[in-house]
Design an enzyme around this catalytic site. Structure first.
Site, PDB file in Angstrom:
ATOM      1  N   CYS A 161      24.339  12.839  -1.982  1.00  0.00           N
ATOM      2  CA  CYS A 161      25.121  13.167  -3.347  1.00  0.00           C
ATOM      3  C   CYS A 161      26.157  13.177  -3.411  1.00  0.00           C
ATOM      4  O   CYS A 161      26.811  14.609  -2.907  1.00  0.00           O
ATOM      5  CB  CYS A 161      24.417  14.716  -3.493  1.00  0.00           C
ATOM      6  SG  CYS A 161      23.037  14.974  -2.741  1.00  0.00           S
ATOM      7  N   CYS A 260      17.912  20.496   3.153  1.00  0.00           N
ATOM      8  CA  CYS A 260      18.362  19.256   2.143  1.00  0.00           C
ATOM      9  C   CYS A 260      17.775  19.944   0.383  1.00  0.00           C
ATOM     10  O   CYS A 260      16.629  19.970   0.200  1.00  0.00           O
ATOM     11  CB  CYS A 260      17.844  17.650   2.052  1.00  0.00           C
ATOM     12  SG  CYS A 260      18.377  17.122   0.600  1.00  0.00           S
ATOM     13  N   GLN A 389       7.041   6.114  -6.437  1.00  0.00           N
ATOM     14  CA  GLN A 389       7.953   6.673  -7.146  1.00  0.00           C
ATOM     15  C   GLN A 389       9.314   7.625  -6.564  1.00  0.00           C
ATOM     16  O   GLN A 389       8.236   8.602  -6.273  1.00  0.00           O
ATOM     17  CB  GLN A 389       7.881   6.600  -8.761  1.00  0.00           C
ATOM     18  CG  GLN A 389       8.329   5.306  -9.180  1.00  0.00           C
ATOM     19  CD  GLN A 389       9.439   4.946  -9.594  1.00  0.00           C
ATOM     20  OE1 GLN A 389      10.955   5.331  -9.140  1.00  0.00           O
ATOM     21  NE2 GLN A 389       9.342   3.880  -9.769  1.00  0.00           N
ATOM     22  N   GLU A 441       2.867  -9.084  -5.955  1.00  0.00           N
ATOM     23  CA  GLU A 441       3.395  -8.209  -5.201  1.00  0.00           C
ATOM     24  C   GLU A 441       3.506  -8.649  -3.397  1.00  0.00           C
ATOM     25  O   GLU A 441       2.073  -9.433  -3.185  1.00  0.00           O
ATOM     26  CB  GLU A 441       3.031  -6.720  -4.697  1.00  0.00           C
ATOM     27  CG  GLU A 441       3.457  -5.964  -3.333  1.00  0.00           C
ATOM     28  CD  GLU A 441       4.940  -5.557  -3.600  1.00  0.00           C
ATOM     29  OE1 GLU A 441       6.119  -5.876  -2.676  1.00  0.00           O
ATOM     30  OE2 GLU A 441       5.579  -5.534  -4.772  1.00  0.00           O
ATOM     31  N   ASP A 489       9.730  -5.979 -11.924  1.00  0.00           N
ATOM     32  CA  ASP A 489      10.455  -4.342 -11.507  1.00  0.00           C
ATOM     33  C   ASP A 489      10.988  -4.712 -10.212  1.00  0.00           C
ATOM     34  O   ASP A 489      10.788  -4.284  -9.508  1.00  0.00           O
ATOM     35  CB  ASP A 489       9.489  -3.007 -11.641  1.00  0.00           C
ATOM     36  CG  ASP A 489      10.064  -2.437 -10.782  1.00  0.00           C
ATOM     37  OD1 ASP A 489      11.491  -2.111 -11.115  1.00  0.00           O
ATOM     38  OD2 ASP A 489       9.553  -0.935 -10.756  1.00  0.00           O
ATOM     39  N   CYS A 516      16.514  -1.080 -10.968  1.00  0.00           N
ATOM     40  CA  CYS A 516      17.217  -0.165 -10.442  1.00  0.00           C
ATOM     41  C   CYS A 516      18.679  -0.602  -9.462  1.00  0.00           C
ATOM     42  O   CYS A 516      19.295  -0.082  -8.820  1.00  0.00           O
ATOM     43  CB  CYS A 516      16.240   0.351  -8.680  1.00  0.00           C
ATOM     44  SG  CYS A 516      15.724  -1.140  -7.720  1.00  0.00           S
TER      45      CYS A 516
END
Length: 567
Positions: A161, A260, A389, A441, A489, A516
């Site tokens: 983060c 976390c 996800q 895939e 994707d 992404c």
């Protein structure tokens, strides 16, 4: 991708305000060198910006500022050297959340980890490579704008983060600007186009900024990594064993973490329970040393799902070990199986020297071997190693936006081609309104899970095929009809040129590109819309919209949904 961002940064910063950059001279030799340079400015070549759009505007901007100040003083270009200490102001965020700074008057890009927009700081140059340099932040002189207090005690050291101390509104702005700039510069979509403002959509925020991750992987290590200011706290023996996250940039150093803030609360309960007892010498549990390849415990993986009937959270705990010794894990299993949300405890055995969390063999130590999750009204079974996800809440938003972008009629007449389909989550959510979905895939286990998910939900109009989309041949496309909609994707490297050529030849009416990695996304959009002149490839699509979606608050990661229509 890092070089792409660095080179792009010169162009992106061309029109940015020129902030001060002051050299802190550490020794007399630097003074002598500077004097030598100033006596012969011709010995210092200016930064080459001809390969970047906006390169000329950098020099123009500098000249205008000098003229406006009424100064005719000529400043020789100067490039920072390795080991030099410099004072910088961070301009914006770039690749992997690194701060982008520039050398005053040259456009020379300096990248700094954990530097945030508006922050003035001292940095030491650690690396110099062509058109950019990297610096390590030594000291903050004045904090960045939009400063907030990071709630996590590990925020300053953990690589997960990096932007917790930046307000969420500022995080969104930085991500949105990054996507838009990449589309303009890498994608070559000109600002002169009146429609670009309509194409580039504002970022979609995430309503939940903490406790959103449904999967976390912690590593065991024989020695805790400590920052310099905490080295005096180092202990000996088992007390120094670590369970936590890898220190940024190190595969063999683990920052011990007791909690976390990104994972679910039940996940933190399990983590605390394991931390409380695994170092007990009587248990004879040893952390795996990835250098000497000795030790038993490698990883602790926690996955959170939902009970379909009650909607309550359920947890899978997966111990990754170097060998199968269930008797050693029994005390831990007995301890954490008493936590109500824990419904599955697995053991993946990875006997190789590699430190991955996927084992060659898998054993069920407690409960069931899968957990479930509900997404867009469908039920998905999640095993220890299956892809899903990571942010379930925002995935619901993402998939809804994908469905809207696809503009599927809903009369059962359209064929959908789902490239890089994973476990079939996107394709299956569209199958209810389509004639048929064909998914491809490369990962065999993902295809197995996709078939299982289709069966669980009673979906019969979906076909999933295992194959490497980076190695398609001339016959690819012969075993499915021409699709009305293509969903692509890809992972971070983006699409292979072979696949791009196939799509340009296929000429499907609509392509939904889900990415992404905005850098490779912009590159692929350029190919699909503008073609590749040196390869004699002509583009045939028009970019209709680019919609950034924040899937992972407090991190540099961004998701994008791009709609292309056949021109």
């Amino acid at each position: 991708h890092f070089l792409l961002y660095c080179e792009l940064s010169v162009s992106m910063l061309a029109t940015a305000p020129v902030h001060g950059f002051r050299y802190v001279v550490p020794t007399r030799s630097w003074i002598q060198r500077l004097r030598c340079c100033s006596s012969s400015s011709s010995s210092l070549a200016p930064v080459s910006t001809s390969e970047f759009s906006g390169g000329n505007s950098i020099q123009k901007k500098v000249n205008e500022e000098k003229n406006s100040n009424g100064s005719n003083e000529r400043t020789a270009p100067y490039y920072p050297k390795r080991g030099q200490t410099v004072e910088l102001v961070c301009e914006s965020l770039g690749f992997k959340g690194k701060g982008i700074c520039k050398v005053d008057g040259t456009g020379f890009v300096v990248m700094c980890d954990r530097a945030l927009p508006g922050e003035r700081f001292l940095g030491r140059v650690t690396r110099r490579k062509g058109s950019y340099a990297e610096v390590t932040k030594i000291k903050t002189i004045s904090p960045h704008k939009d400063l907030v207090e990071a709630p996590c005690e590990y925020a300053s050291y953990c690589g997960g983060c990096k932007t917790q101390n930046l307000s969420y509104e500022a995080q969104l702005k930085a991500k949105e600007e990054q996507v838009h700039e990449l589309i303009r510069h890498v994608g070559r979509f000109s600002d002169n186009s009146p429609s670009l403002e309509i194409v580039l959509k504002p970022i979609v925020a995430c309503d939940i900024q903490f406790n959103y991750r449904n999967k976390m992987e912690f590593s065991f290590g024989p020695q805790r990594w400590l920052p310099v200011e905490m080295l005096n706290e180092r202990e000996d023996g088992a007390k120094n064993f670590a369970l936590g996250l890898h220190a940024p940039g190190f595969f063999d150093k683990v920052l011990n973490v007791d909690k976390c803030l990104l994972q679910s609360e039940p996940g933190n309960v399990v983590l605390a329970a394991v931390q409380d007892c695994w170092r007990d010498p009587q248990l004879s549990l040893s952390p795996y040393d990835c250098r000497s390849h000795v030790g038993f415990l490698k990883h602790l993986m926690l996955r959170t799902g939902r009970n379909v009937e009650t909607g309550s959270q359920e947890l899978m705990v997966n111990f990754v070990t170097s060998s199968y010794k269930p008797e050693l894990l029994k005390p831990l299993v007995d301890r954490i199986s008493s936590i109500p949300q824990v419904v599955s405890i697995m053991n993946n055995v990875n006997s190789s020297v590699g430190n991955t969390s996927v084992g060659e063999k898998e054993y069920t130590l407690y409960g069931k071997d899968t957990i479930t999750e509900v997404l867009r009204g469908l039920t998905f079974q999640i095993s220890a190693n299956s892809f899903f996800q990571t942010n379930t809440h925002q995935a619901e938003v993402l998939y809804k936006l994908i469905e809207e972008s696809a503009g599927i009629k809903g009369d059962g007449s359209e064929v959908v081609l789902d490239l890089f389909c994973g476990t079939g989550t996107i394709g299956l959510t569209l199958a209810r309104r389509a004639k048929h979905v064909y998914g491809y895939e490369v990962v065999p286990q993902a295809i197995t899970d996709a078939h299982k998910n289709a069966q669980i939900n009673g979906i019969e109009n979906a076909t999933f095929i295992q194959g490497d989309l980076n190695k398609i041949g001339e016959d690819f496309g012969n075993n499915f009809p021409k699709p009305d909609i293509v969903i692509s994707d890809p992972n971070r490297p983006g699409m292979h040129m072979k696949l791009i050529k196939f799509l340009l030849k296929l000429k499907s009416p609509r392509i939904i590109y889900v990415s992404c990695n905005p850098a490779t996304c912009a590159r692929d959009l350029d190919y699909l819309c503008h073609g590749v002149e040196e390869k004699n490839i002509k583009g045939c699509y028009k970019l209709m919209s680019v919609l950034p979606v924040d899937m992972f608050p407090h991190t540099p990661h961004i998701e994008c949904i791009c709609l292309l229509e056949l021109a």
